[in-house]
Design a protein around this motif. Structure first.
Motif, PDB file in Angstrom:
ATOM      1  N   GLY A 219       0.807  -1.204   0.000  1.00 44.30           N
ATOM      2  CA  GLY A 219       0.000   0.000   0.000  1.00 44.30           C
ATOM      3  C   GLY A 219       0.844   1.260   0.000  1.00 44.30           C
ATOM      4  N   TYR A 220       1.983   1.242   0.708  1.00 45.87           N
ATOM      5  CA  TYR A 220       2.773   2.473   0.802  1.00 45.87           C
ATOM      6  C   TYR A 220       3.558   2.785  -0.456  1.00 45.87           C
ATOM      7  CZ  TYR A 220       2.328   1.419   5.806  1.00 45.87           C
ATOM      8  OH  TYR A 220       1.861   1.104   7.028  1.00 45.87           O
ATOM      9  N   LEU A 221       4.141   1.756  -1.053  1.00 43.59           N
ATOM     10  CA  LEU A 221       5.178   1.992  -2.059  1.00 43.59           C
ATOM     11  C   LEU A 221       4.772   2.965  -3.168  1.00 43.59           C
ATOM     12  CD1 LEU A 221       7.368  -1.095  -2.889  1.00 43.59           C
ATOM     13  CD2 LEU A 221       8.070   1.242  -2.490  1.00 43.59           C
ATOM     14  N   PRO A 222       3.645   2.710  -3.881  1.00 41.17           N
ATOM     15  CA  PRO A 222       3.324   3.633  -4.980  1.00 41.17           C
ATOM     16  C   PRO A 222       3.117   5.055  -4.472  1.00 41.17           C
ATOM     17  CG  PRO A 222       1.745   1.817  -4.859  1.00 41.17           C
ATOM     18  CD  PRO A 222       2.657   1.658  -3.721  1.00 41.17           C
ATOM     19  N   VAL A 223       2.476   5.188  -3.310  1.00 40.89           N
ATOM     20  CA  VAL A 223       2.227   6.518  -2.751  1.00 40.89           C
ATOM     21  C   VAL A 223       3.544   7.199  -2.401  1.00 40.89           C
ATOM     22  CG1 VAL A 223       1.024   7.767  -0.957  1.00 40.89           C
ATOM     23  CG2 VAL A 223       0.081   5.639  -1.817  1.00 40.89           C
ATOM     24  N   ILE A 225       6.570   6.652  -3.538  1.00 43.73           N
ATOM     25  CA  ILE A 225       7.427   6.977  -4.666  1.00 43.73           C
ATOM     26  C   ILE A 225       6.900   8.209  -5.391  1.00 43.73           C
ATOM     27  CG2 ILE A 225       8.227   6.152  -6.913  1.00 43.73           C
ATOM     28  CD1 ILE A 225       8.347   3.369  -5.696  1.00 43.73           C
ATOM     29  N   TYR A 243       9.619   8.248  -0.225  1.00 45.30           N
ATOM     30  CA  TYR A 243      10.457   7.059  -0.393  1.00 45.30           C
ATOM     31  C   TYR A 243      11.899   7.397  -0.011  1.00 45.30           C
ATOM     32  CZ  TYR A 243      13.033   3.354  -2.622  1.00 45.30           C
ATOM     33  OH  TYR A 243      13.884   2.315  -2.853  1.00 45.30           O
TER      34      TYR A 243
ATOM     35  N   PRO B  24      -3.731   2.177   3.599  1.00 48.88           N
ATOM     36  CA  PRO B  24      -2.983   1.310   2.685  1.00 48.88           C
ATOM     37  C   PRO B  24      -3.755   0.056   2.301  1.00 48.88           C
ATOM     38  CG  PRO B  24      -1.563   2.030   4.436  1.00 48.88           C
ATOM     39  CD  PRO B  24      -2.924   2.535   4.770  1.00 48.88           C
ATOM     40  N   SER B  27      -6.055   0.947  -0.350  1.00 50.81           N
ATOM     41  CA  SER B  27      -5.301   1.224  -1.576  1.00 50.81           C
ATOM     42  C   SER B  27      -4.814  -0.070  -2.221  1.00 50.81           C
ATOM     43  CB  SER B  27      -4.168   2.200  -1.265  1.00 50.81           C
ATOM     44  OG  SER B  27      -2.945   1.684  -1.659  1.00 50.81           O
ATOM     45  N   VAL B  28      -4.449  -1.047  -1.396  1.00 52.88           N
ATOM     46  CA  VAL B  28      -4.022  -2.340  -1.954  1.00 52.88           C
ATOM     47  C   VAL B  28      -5.186  -3.004  -2.677  1.00 52.88           C
ATOM     48  CG1 VAL B  28      -3.264  -4.659  -1.363  1.00 52.88           C
ATOM     49  CG2 VAL B  28      -2.183  -2.721  -0.312  1.00 52.88           C
ATOM     50  N   ILE B 307       3.541  -3.732  -9.051  1.00 49.90           N
ATOM     51  CA  ILE B 307       2.678  -3.337  -7.935  1.00 49.90           C
ATOM     52  C   ILE B 307       1.340  -4.074  -7.950  1.00 49.90           C
ATOM     53  CG2 ILE B 307       1.500  -1.404  -6.841  1.00 49.90           C
ATOM     54  CD1 ILE B 307       4.289  -0.809  -6.536  1.00 49.90           C
TER      55      ILE B 307
END
Lengths: 385, 341
Positions: A219-223, A225, A243, B24, B27-28, B307
């Protein structure tokens, strides 16, 4: 008191039980003890087939790096002395020189002074003195056990592991402080509320506790980056890319840790009698004043225990820090992956081992100092279940 | 406590959990149904090389990412339905493998391989951890008081150590020229390579997990052993119960709630098995569900992170977590109704 005959144990059981105990202690300690021994030897010795060679390190000794009998005695004496001062002289001196109100600061200053003095003695004075005396002694001054610090030097100085250490320190300190501040308030609120809402919050926290961390990181990664791009309309040029930022990781780890923290602190607060804050309320305190003046002075054992577990979570984390931090801000645990993935030569391997031992050493000290709190924390969680 | 005060106390913690756990998750869920890719444009490119008499010109079609005015890559996000899930699960291949009865074919699909390992790992370690923990607790309880402190100290070490480092320390014992491999080779008089095949790595992983978690079970059981009702024990002795019967009918029932507790915690943690894969570098042979998501999230050679597939595999992992949680939530609910909480 003599045991009644019916309760006396047969010999076979006693021997079996003692044997199992020894076996378990060996299994528990051996891997850690062994990597510690290996980290001080030259690669040939570290991966020798004969365990005696690994312990005594003939190759390392042949390179002129080792400890003589005198060195060993000096080291033993130093440890004994340091231990005596730590458990006896130091606490007494602090109590003698401070009043009750200053005691807290007295401990901070005392422990810092002690640490500096110990490091000075072990790292500078002792080697210098021994270096002068050893050649004079002939046989007694000859090295008997191979020991070299070259791998530690390579890891900490040449490969700048201290950089990762500082990152770890910063992340861990941030996580412990913030998660305790936030968690203590929430734990107190939940323990004293007793409403339906509080119950449902706890249930939700329980579900959150069970989530695999990889799910959250997805959940965090795309946000993280793209955060600079997304926040630009609101913050303009100040919009940060989350990031790779240690403070973003701190926020993430604090949140991941929150469910556990509030469950644990809540059970501690429930053990503090309600009469205490009720009395304060009767005397005209608001809830916050009651918390500040009555609860805070008695809550420290619970907070320290919870803090230990927060520390462990932040310090031991691999998954979150490996994915959310870039190479410059890497903490120690993911950084070690760089060593064992490239371990092409045995020297690389032993350097990785030295790095691993460096990471373990603070944990070792932690268990030594806080054994009681860790045990009480484990059982408190279980009994409340 | 008034609602406002309660909200002030719980607010910061709740905000953090909403922002960094609940959001999150949503969002996932959203990402698992969408795919973001670079917009590609096809263009005709004519390249000419100098030649004798005339230039040699070749016209070819090239695809390149479309750039916007500021030179950034343009991306588009579209709804793809269950496609990411299909990519992870590969139901057709899996079904084909099942209908042919071919286990190896099924195990060649990453997700099923990971699921197989995660489940067997969880189920095998569970009884081992509880048994070992119980044994250590009984034995320590039996030992003289003076050595209990040091034993607890030594036992806590495997529990407290950084998991990746713990795995590595065992790996270094069993690596090609490690001391345990040397010992086993001398003892069995044959060549041994612990990291060349899947099942030996799995054995080491099982060993590591029991080594790491048994202390936790031990500490909890040991604390509970201190509160066993001595009167019941004595009456059991008077009634002629043997040592084993006393253990079976007095001590174990006393420990039962804690055994359940340890089992729950262990199931939750074990289902997230991950560090073992990293520490033993066993990607080629053995993988776990959490590692699968981690792998999708790690940039590949061209720097892309998968992703949506990571999101899909996360959601699939979640299904398992929810299944594990149901009994625990039921118990919490019962406690709440009974007023124990």
């Amino acid at each position: 008191m003599s045991t009644p005959k019916a309760l006396q144990q047969p010999w076979a059981l006693r021997i079996g039980s003692a044997g199992f105990l020894i076996l378990w202690c060996l299994i528990a300690a051996f891997p850690l003890f062994w990597i510690m021994v290996m980290s001080f030897k030259s690669p040939v010795d570290a991966f020798a087939n004969n365990p005696l060679d690994v312990i005594l390190g003939p190759q390392t000794r042949a390179e002129g790096k080792g400890l003589s009998i005198l060195d060993l005695m000096a080291i033993a004496a130093t440890f004994w002395g340091l231990w005596r001062v730590a458990v006896g002289t130091l606490p007494r001196a602090i109590e003698a020189y401070t009043t009750t109100s200053q005691r807290w600061w007295g401990w901070v200053v005392g422990v810092l002074l002690y640490a500096v003095a110990a490091v000075l003695w072990v790292a500078l004075l002792l080697p210098a003195i021994l270096g002068v005396i050893n050649p004079w002694l002939g046989m007694l001054g000859e090295p008997v056990i191979g020991l070299s610090l070259e791998h530690y030097y390579a890891v900490w100085v040449e490969n700048a592991f201290y950089h990762n250490f500082l990152n770890s320190l910063w992340v861990t300190a941030g996580v412990v402080c913030i998660s305790l501040t936030v968690g203590t308030l929430a734990g107190y609120g939940l323990a004293r509320s007793g409403s339906q809402l509080a119950f449902w919050l706890l249930v939700v926290a329980l579900v959150f506790r069970a989530l695999p961390h990889s799910v959250l990181v997805t959940g965090y990664l795309p946000v993280f980056i793209n955060s600079a791009e997304w926040l630009e309309p609101y913050l303009g040029d100040l919009a940060p890319t989350l990031y790779g930022q240690p403070w973003a990781v701190i926020a993430v780890l604090v949140s991941i840790n929150q469910p556990f923290t509030i469950w644990m602190l809540r059970s501690f607060f429930q053990n503090i009698p309600t009469e205490l804050d009720e009395a304060a309320r009767v005397d005209g305190c608001s809830h916050f004043q009651a918390f500040r003046r009555v609860i805070m002075p008695v809550m420290w054992p619970g907070v320290i225990t919870t803090g230990l577990f927060s520390f462990l979570l932040a310090y031991n984390d691999y998954l979150v820090t490996a994915l959310l931090l870039d190479a410059q801000n890497q903490t120690m645990v993911p950084a070690i992956a760089g060593y064992f993935n490239r371990e092409t030569t045995t020297t690389d391997q032993v350097e990785a081992i030295a790095a691993a031992v460096s990471i373990t050493a603070p944990l070792f000290l932690l268990v030594m100092v806080f054994q009681k709190q860790i045990v009480s924390g484990l059982t408190a969680g279980a009994v409340k279940g | 406590m008034k609602f406002r005060t309660f909200a002030c106390f719980v607010g910061p913690s709740l905000l953090l959990m909403m922002l960094f756990i609940a959001a999150p998750l949503l969002s996932v869920l959203w990402q698992s149904f969408h795919v973001t890719r670079n917009v590609m444009v096809v263009e005709q490119v004519e390249t000419c090389t100098p030649g004798f008499l005339t230039q040699t010109c070749v016209t070819e079609e090239r695809t390149r990412p479309k750039l916007d005015d500021e030179g950034r890559v343009v991306t588009e996000t579209e709804f793809v339905g269950w496609q990411s899930y299909t990519n992870v699960l590969e139901p057709e291949r899996a079904w084909q493998a099942i209908s042919q009865g071919s286990w190896t074919a099924l195990m060649s699909i990453d997700f099923w391989k990971a699921l197989r390992f995660t489940l067997t790992f969880t189920l095998i370690t569970l009884p081992l951890v509880i048994l070992t923990g119980l044994l250590i607790a009984l034995v320590v309880n039996n030992a003289i008081k003076a050595i209990r402190g040091p034993v607890i100290f030594v036992s806590l070490l495997p529990f407290i150590i950084t998991p990746v480092i713990g795995v590595l320390s065992i790996r270094w014992l069993f690596i090609g020229d490690g001391i345990m491999t040397a010992f086993l080779e001398w003892w069995l008089a044959r060549d041994i390579a612990m990291f060349a095949q899947g099942w030996t790595i799995e054995l080491l992983m099982l060993f590591y997990r029991v080594w790491h978690v048994a202390p936790f079970a031990f500490v909890i059981f040991y604390a509970a052993l201190q509160t066993v009702n001595q009167d019941t024990l004595e009456s059991a002795i008077i009634d002629g119960a043997s040592r084993f019967e006393r253990l079976r009918y007095v001590i174990i029932p006393h420990l039962m709630p804690l055994i359940v507790f340890v089992a729950m915690i262990h199931l939750m943690d074990c289902y997230r098995v991950f560090e073992e894969i990293i520490g033993f570098s066993s990607e080629a042979h053995v993988i776990s569900l959490q590692w699968l998501t981690f792998d999708f999230l790690t940039p590949d050679d061209s720097g892309n992170r998968a992703i949506s597939r990571a999101a899909a595999s996360s959601m699939l992992t979640m299904v398992g977590v929810v299944c594990l949680l149901v009994p625990l939530l039921k118990k919490t609910w019962r406690d709440h109704k009974g007023g124990k909480l």
